[in-house]
Enzyme design. Structure first.
Site, PDB file in Angstrom:
ATOM      1  N   GLY A 162      60.561  22.253   3.025  1.00 29.13           N
ATOM      2  CA  GLY A 162      60.280  21.424   1.859  1.00 29.13           C
ATOM      3  C   GLY A 162      58.812  21.433   1.546  1.00 29.13           C
ATOM      4  O   GLY A 162      57.982  21.879   2.338  1.00 29.13           O
TER       5      GLY A 162
ATOM      6  N   ASP B 231      52.362   2.638  -0.375  1.00 32.31           N
ATOM      7  CA  ASP B 231      53.685   3.273  -0.387  1.00 32.31           C
ATOM      8  C   ASP B 231      54.592   2.677   0.680  1.00 32.31           C
ATOM      9  O   ASP B 231      55.117   3.383   1.540  1.00 32.31           O
ATOM     10  CB  ASP B 231      53.542   4.781  -0.178  1.00 32.31           C
ATOM     11  CG  ASP B 231      54.798   5.536  -0.605  1.00 32.31           C
ATOM     12  OD1 ASP B 231      55.576   4.994  -1.418  1.00 32.31           O
ATOM     13  OD2 ASP B 231      55.013   6.653  -0.124  1.00 32.31           O
TER      14      ASP B 231
END
Length: 598
Positions: free
Chosen positions: A281, A423
């Site tokens: 990824g 986050d």
């Protein structure tokens, strides 16, 4: 005491007479400064003490309570704690003695009373996380020990208790060894590091009492006591050995000495030269590589894909410590490299029981690698809505909720530089061997290139968890983390993701769903159906949901700080919260919400 200037302290040096509630006065004091509005303060103070009594009386096992009234005409924060060996009845009796004594402070800004059996303190400002090691004092008996080996036994015990107590749940230990009885205790609301620092000061103070047969070190953050006479029941002793070993989690004894600079070559070889074949990824802030088990000799690899943490393999350093590594994508400039070096040095100084610890780094060539302590239970999302859903009971979930809040509070207010995570989400909360939460990836957003905006491909946040003022206008404050925290709490309780498509279209976002259930007094419908209804108190769960809704208020000022959130969570009474109906975020309402922010 940082919040009480000119504190007057009285220490009684007489030998203790042991009683069941153990109300022998050791220390008391009142601030030299009074509040401006004495009548308003008196009313709030009376209510605060009544709430403390109610919390202690409400449960047969409740020996600790906090109460706060930060938004009253006169703010009052109060904390009460008994020694963990007292019975509930004796604890309540000790509270009664402390309550009567502390009222002598009148309209003073703060006051404290310390007995052998309990401790009561109040302030006009928040103090719950303060360990105040510098204020620790001793109180020594007048009788010397009968045997020469007593001093050696005390020295051995004090070393073991100071090392083990910060790692024991609720920070309490009682031991009897070689004719010495010894207890150590920290206030439950301080951090593990704060407990360690306070007990380190207490060790020096209590050792000065030798060769006295009994001695104490006492203060607002911790307490130590030894004696050759019994002062706690034999069945309340604790086995210290599990907390003194060097195996397992690095927080339980295995410590790194300084920040390690790993050889880039070793990490490169372990990823097979960051081969495309191993790559699984990529994202704006990092690449994910699959690591072949045959190459994992010295480290465990935990890569990240745009802050989406994925476990790929594990191994060990030569000293037996399991670690994790992240490969970061950062601009290839001298400034970026300098920023990276500066940032890792900053992050490496952050030590808290609820934050993942940075152990080392490598910044050779074009790669920037961070090496962290390894968390055996991976990330929280696996246990909330992943393949391990239903594993966590309510006590474990509540512990995770509180631990997250403590970790964020440390980043926002206790570390010497304020760090905003940006986050907060379940995949960025890792779990250790005991399912204690460790907030991960804090500080990394500070490494983003300066020319990137909050709407770029390297956005330091995840929509659904990000506060509207930050997502829309880039307005960043610690309240952005408070918002994300509130969303995660709702996920932990419900077992649903923040944008669960299984919800009704009108309430696709978990915050909207929770708010509508709140309006209809149906909050318990949120609770994860995998949890045993007999495992939790409905009132407690509803109280935590309300706190989560407070954290996700649309107006920034209406959200509590994370330190205030810790106080709310630990308050054992249902605090009256002022909740305002939020602006629901969806495609049709985004414009209205944007105008509201402006």
């Amino acid at each position: 005491m940082r919040s009480v200037l000119g504190f007057v302290v009285l220490i009684l040096w007489s030998r203790v007479t042991v009683g069941e509630p153990q109300t022998n006065l050791l220390q008391d004091g009142c601030s030299l400064y009074n509040v401006r509005n004495a009548s308003a303060f008196a009313a709030t103070f009376n209510d605060t003490l009544a709430d403390l009594r109610s919390s202690i009386s409400a449960s047969n096992s409740s020996l600790f309570a906090t109460v706060h009234r930060p938004r009253a005409p006169q703010s009052v924060y109060a904390l009460f704690q008994c020694r963990s060996y007292l019975s509930s009845a004796d604890c309540l009796a000790c509270f009664s003695a402390a309550e009567g004594h502390i009222r002598r402070c009148g309209a003073a800004h703060g006051g404290r009373v310390i007995y052998d059996g309990c401790f009561l303190r109040y302030e006009s400002t928040l103090f719950f996380d303060q360990a105040t090691p510098s204020e620790n004092r001793n109180s020594c008996g007048v009788r010397n020990a009968a045997t020469g080996g007593f001093t050696a036994s005390v020295r051995s015990l004090v070393a073991d208790l100071s090392a083990a107590t910060p790692r024991i749940p609720k920070f309490f230990a009682a031991v009897e060894r070689e004719g010495v009885l010894f207890v150590a205790q920290c206030v439950e609301t301080v951090s593990e590091e704060g407990c360690e620092q306070c007990l380190a000061a207490a060790v020096g103070n209590v050792m000065r009492c030798l060769p006295s047969a009994d001695g104490r070190a006492l203060g607002a953050g911790c307490f130590m006591r030894y004696s050759d006479e019994s002062f706690f029941p034999a069945n309340r002793t604790v086995d210290l050995s599990p907390y003194l070993t060097n195996s397992g989690d690095s927080s339980r004894g295995t410590k790194f000495q300084g920040l390690l600079n790993f050889r880039y070559k070793d990490l490169k070889n372990a990823t097979n030269n960051f081969s495309e074949k191993n790559k699984v990824g990529e994202g704006g802030f990092g690449d994910v590589y699959q690591v072949k088990s045959s190459t994992v000799k010295d480290v465990a690899f935990l890569m990240n894909h745009n802050f989406q943490v994925k476990f790929l393999g594990k191994g060990h350093l030569k000293n037996g410590t399991t670690v994790a590594i992240k490969r970061l994508a950062i601009a290839q400039t001298s400034k970026a490299r300098a920023d990276f070096q500066s940032e890792v040095k900053l992050i490496s100084n952050i030590h808290h029981r609820n934050l993942v610890r940075l152990l080392g780094y490598s910044s050779k060539h074009e790669n920037f690698l961070l090496v962290y302590e390894y968390m055996a239970n991976n990330s929280l999302d696996k246990f909330i809505f992943g393949d391990k859903r239903g594993f966590l009971n309510w006590r474990q979930r509540f512990g995770i909720i509180v631990g997250m809040a403590r970790g964020l509070s440390y980043l926002h207010q206790e570390f010497h530089i304020r760090i905003i995570h940006r986050d907060i989400k379940c995949s960025n909360i890792l779990l250790d061997d005991d399912f204690q939460p460790r907030v991960a990836d804090f500080g990394l957003a500070r490494l983003l290139p300066e020319d990137k905006t909050h709407l770029s491909t390297v956005f330091a946040g995840t929509f659904g968890y990000t506060a509207p003022e930050y997502a829309i206008h880039g307005q960043l404050s610690e309240k952005v983390d408070t918002y994300g925290y509130g969303i995660v709490v709702l996920e932990i309780i419900s077992g649903r993701q923040c944008n669960d498509l299984k919800l009704e279209p009108a309430t696709q976002y978990i915050r909207d769903w929770a708010w509508k259930l709140y309006e209809q007094d149906r909050l318990l419908e949120m609770v994860d159906e995998t949890m045993d209804p007999n495992d939790y108190s409905p009132e407690e769960v509803k109280r935590i949901i309300k706190i989560a809704l407070l954290c996700t208020q649309f107006t920034v000022a209406a959200r509590p700080t994370m330190s205030e959130t810790v106080v709310l969570l630990l308050s054992q009474t249902d605090v009256a919260l002022q909740l305002t109906r939020p602006a629901f975020i969806d495609a049709s309402e985004m414009i209205d919400e944007e105008e509201a922010v402006e």
